[in-house]
Motif scaffolding. Structure first.
Motif, mmCIF file in Angstrom:
data_model
loop_
_atom_site.group_PDB
_atom_site.id
_atom_site.type_symbol
_atom_site.label_atom_id
_atom_site.label_comp_id
_atom_site.label_asym_id
_atom_site.label_seq_id
_atom_site.Cartn_x
_atom_site.Cartn_y
_atom_site.Cartn_z
ATOM 1 N N LEU A 34 48.708 -40.592 -6.894
ATOM 2 C CA LEU A 34 48.567 -41.892 -7.552
ATOM 3 C C LEU A 34 48.965 -41.811 -9.020
ATOM 4 O O LEU A 34 49.669 -42.697 -9.537
ATOM 5 N N ALA A 35 48.538 -40.745 -9.692
ATOM 6 C CA ALA A 35 48.853 -40.603 -11.117
ATOM 7 C C ALA A 35 50.356 -40.591 -11.355
ATOM 8 O O ALA A 35 50.882 -41.314 -12.210
ATOM 9 N N PHE A 36 51.074 -39.806 -10.578
ATOM 10 C CA PHE A 36 52.510 -39.693 -10.802
ATOM 11 C C PHE A 36 53.285 -40.857 -10.185
ATOM 12 O O PHE A 36 54.417 -41.132 -10.590
ATOM 13 N N ALA A 37 52.674 -41.563 -9.222
ATOM 14 C CA ALA A 37 53.285 -42.800 -8.735
ATOM 15 C C ALA A 37 53.334 -43.831 -9.855
ATOM 16 O O ALA A 37 54.348 -44.515 -10.057
ATOM 17 N N VAL A 38 52.238 -43.931 -10.602
ATOM 18 C CA VAL A 38 52.199 -44.863 -11.724
ATOM 19 C C VAL A 38 53.186 -44.446 -12.809
ATOM 20 O O VAL A 38 53.953 -45.267 -13.329
ATOM 21 N N ILE A 41 56.745 -45.265 -12.080
ATOM 22 C CA ILE A 41 57.083 -46.675 -12.303
ATOM 23 C C ILE A 41 57.202 -46.965 -13.796
ATOM 24 O O ILE A 41 58.127 -47.651 -14.247
ATOM 25 N N ASP A 42 56.270 -46.444 -14.566
ATOM 26 C CA ASP A 42 56.236 -46.690 -16.014
ATOM 27 C C ASP A 42 55.667 -45.450 -16.691
ATOM 28 O O ASP A 42 54.474 -45.185 -16.615
ATOM 29 N N ASN A 43 56.516 -44.690 -17.338
ATOM 30 C CA ASN A 43 56.112 -43.433 -17.969
ATOM 31 C C ASN A 43 55.356 -43.712 -19.270
ATOM 32 O O ASN A 43 55.799 -43.403 -20.371
ATOM 33 N N ASP A 44 54.200 -44.310 -19.105
ATOM 34 C CA ASP A 44 53.357 -44.704 -20.233
ATOM 35 C C ASP A 44 51.905 -44.415 -19.869
ATOM 36 O O ASP A 44 51.416 -44.891 -18.836
ATOM 37 N N ALA A 45 51.223 -43.645 -20.692
ATOM 38 C CA ALA A 45 49.836 -43.284 -20.414
ATOM 39 C C ALA A 45 48.946 -44.521 -20.315
ATOM 40 O O ALA A 45 47.938 -44.512 -19.604
ATOM 41 N N ARG A 46 49.324 -45.605 -20.983
ATOM 42 C CA ARG A 46 48.513 -46.821 -20.926
ATOM 43 C C ARG A 46 48.565 -47.449 -19.532
ATOM 44 O O ARG A 46 47.579 -48.025 -19.075
ATOM 45 N N SER A 47 49.693 -47.318 -18.850
ATOM 46 C CA SER A 47 49.789 -47.848 -17.489
ATOM 47 C C SER A 47 48.889 -47.063 -16.539
ATOM 48 O O SER A 47 48.203 -47.636 -15.679
ATOM 49 N N LEU A 48 48.897 -45.736 -16.684
ATOM 50 C CA LEU A 48 48.026 -44.901 -15.856
ATOM 51 C C LEU A 48 46.563 -45.217 -16.133
ATOM 52 O O LEU A 48 45.753 -45.343 -15.205
ATOM 53 N N SER A 49 46.221 -45.376 -17.394
ATOM 54 C CA SER A 49 44.829 -45.686 -17.738
ATOM 55 C C SER A 49 44.416 -47.047 -17.177
ATOM 56 O O SER A 49 43.268 -47.236 -16.775
ATOM 57 N N LEU A 50 45.350 -47.995 -17.091
ATOM 58 C CA LEU A 50 45.046 -49.312 -16.539
ATOM 59 C C LEU A 50 44.693 -49.221 -15.055
ATOM 60 O O LEU A 50 43.707 -49.815 -14.594
ATOM 61 N N LYS A 247 53.711 -34.249 -17.558
ATOM 62 C CA LYS A 247 54.970 -34.947 -17.359
ATOM 63 C C LYS A 247 55.923 -34.736 -18.523
ATOM 64 O O LYS A 247 57.148 -34.743 -18.342
ATOM 65 N N ASN A 248 55.380 -34.517 -19.723
ATOM 66 C CA ASN A 248 56.226 -34.537 -20.928
ATOM 67 C C ASN A 248 56.257 -33.229 -21.707
ATOM 68 O O ASN A 248 56.946 -33.152 -22.722
ATOM 69 N N ASP A 249 55.529 -32.204 -21.256
ATOM 70 C CA ASP A 249 55.529 -30.907 -21.953
ATOM 71 C C ASP A 249 55.997 -29.836 -20.975
ATOM 72 O O ASP A 249 55.332 -29.575 -19.971
ATOM 73 N N GLU A 250 57.117 -29.213 -21.259
ATOM 74 C CA GLU A 250 57.695 -28.230 -20.329
ATOM 75 C C GLU A 250 56.853 -26.969 -20.194
ATOM 76 O O GLU A 250 57.010 -26.219 -19.236
ATOM 77 N N ARG A 251 55.937 -26.725 -21.114
ATOM 78 C CA ARG A 251 55.040 -25.572 -20.970
ATOM 79 C C ARG A 251 54.109 -25.738 -19.774
ATOM 80 O O ARG A 251 53.611 -24.759 -19.222
ATOM 81 N N LEU A 252 53.855 -26.979 -19.360
ATOM 82 C CA LEU A 252 52.952 -27.246 -18.252
ATOM 83 C C LEU A 252 53.721 -27.762 -17.042
ATOM 84 O O LEU A 252 53.838 -27.079 -16.032
#
Length: 415
Positions: A34-38, A41-50, A247-252
């Motif tokens: 679910l987290a990565f589905a959101v 669709i929209d690579n924005d932490a605010r969308s996931l939090s919504l 999603k945004n840090d290549e170390r992880l």
């Protein structure tokens, strides 16, 4: 080992355990999916939090109602009915993702329905376990359920990370729906009478009785108040910021995040094995100390989110979380009357969850307006301080176990 599995002697618990194992295996990839589905669709932490907040708000709204119903009706039937709802919601999510028509508002709406369903399942599950096994096997039963839960979280997130990164999140949701379909007839084998409610009372009367039971126990409401803040930090810092960093840090990375969540599951698994043999004499004291350990991975996530280091920290935290989880379940089940347990559990869950939507939304905003390392390190300090502060309360520090339960566990440990 046979004696450590003594709770399996009870027929009802065997079927419940099997049904729960099926749903845990099938659903072990769902949160990551679910987290990565959101985020797809929209690579924005605010969308996931919504989306996460939509689930939690709905869950909170219906929790007290779910607790009353679970003390009035057969709890296995309630769980089965909610599984049907979950099959529909998860199936629709998967269909939307497959067809490319999924949007953040649609996923949030389906999360609202799923959150309401969960509000009935959780109090029913909390109340049904003491009905399924004897008092001397209660710690083992809880540890066994935690064992299968942690075992599935080890492999599930790793597979989910790979599946999401290659095939997409919809396939993980399909697996979850299939698992729920299988679990429903298995759970039908659990045959128990309805809880001894007595009848003739209104819902508001039942809620008032549940509140009186809740508020009369200092250890209970103190820890619930602590978890108001701790859960808000957990879901925000770990549930929102964690996937965003992955999603945004290549170390992880996404696959690396799966390994980290799985390492947490390994820590839980190891602790469940220990608790199947070792009597937990001070369930709340050791449990809250264990919870304080979650500050370690929060700090590492902010300072240096490398996979190996973060996985080690998550392993330690997982062991601490399971120490609290089993201790808390024992404290509730051994000290709350069975006919009121679901209602009291719903107050516990309501208090513990009520600030979580604020946590998801707040952290979605914080990491877009503040330094991520500062946010996570500050959160870790606050989290550990609150957990340790509960130990000042005498009833938290001193709470023990009933003599009969301890003597049975001590015999088991010596065998």
């Amino acid at each position: 080992m046979i004696r450590a599995l003594a709770a399996m002697q009870d027929r009802g618990f065997r079927w419940f355990f099997l049904a729960r194992a099926i749903t845990l295996i099938a659903g072990s990839m769902s949160s990551i999916a679910l987290a990565f589905a959101v985020l797809e669709i929209d690579n924005d932490a605010r969308s996931l939090s919504l989306v996460l907040a939509a689930f939690t708000v709905s869950n909170i709204v219906f929790l007290l109602f779910g607790g009353v119903i679970a003390d009035r009706l057969p709890r296995a039937l309630i769980i089965q009915s909610c599984y049907v709802i979950d099959i529909i919601t998860v199936g629709v999510m998967a269909a939307l993702l497959f067809t490319g028509t999924a949007t953040v508002p649609l996923l949030a709406l389906l999360s609202v329905v799923n959150g309401a369903s969960t509000a009935f399942v959780l109090p029913a599950m909390q109340g049904i376990i003491p009905q399924l096994t004897s008092a001397e096997h209660l710690q083992q039963a809880n540890a066994m359920l935690s064992f299968v839960r942690s075992a599935t979280t080890i492999g599930g997130p790793i597979i989910a990370g790979i599946v999401v990164a290659t095939a997409g999140p919809a396939w993980a949701m399909v697996v979850q729906a299939i698992g729920w379909v299988i679990a429903i007839p298995v759970l039908a084998m659990v045959r128990l009478p309805p809880p001894d409610h007595g009848g003739g009372t209104t819902m508001f009367h039942d809620l008032r009785v549940g509140w009186q039971e809740f508020w009369s126990r200092t250890w209970l409401w103190v820890i619930v108040i602590a978890f108001m803040v701790m859960n808000a930090i957990h879901i925000g810092a770990w549930g929102v910021v964690g996937p965003y960093i992955a999603k945004n840090d290549e170390r992880l990375g996404i696959a690396g995040w799966g390994w980290v969540v799985s390492a947490e599951g390994v820590g839980i698994l190891l602790m469940t094995l220990i608790l199947m043999w070792l009597p937990l004499k001070r369930p709340l004291r050791y449990g809250m100390i264990g919870m304080a350990a979650f500050a370690i991975p929060l700090t590492v996530l902010g300072v240096h989110p490398a996979v190996v280091l973060l996985a080690i920290a998550a392993f330690i935290a997982g062991a601490g979380v399971e120490l609290f989880s089993t201790g808390w379940n024992l404290a509730m089940m051994e000290n709350i009357p069975g006919d009121k347990l679901s209602r009291v559990s719903s107050y516990d869950m309501l208090g513990s969850y009520v600030v979580m939507p604020i946590g998801t939304l707040m952290y979605g905003w914080l990491i877009t307006h503040s330094d991520v390392e500062t946010v996570l390190v500050t959160s870790a300090i606050l989290y550990a301080s609150i957990a340790v502060a509960t130990l000042i309360v005498p009833s938290v520090w001193r709470m023990g176990r009933p003599a009969g339960a301890l003597s049975a566990q001590e015999k088991l440990a010596d065998s």
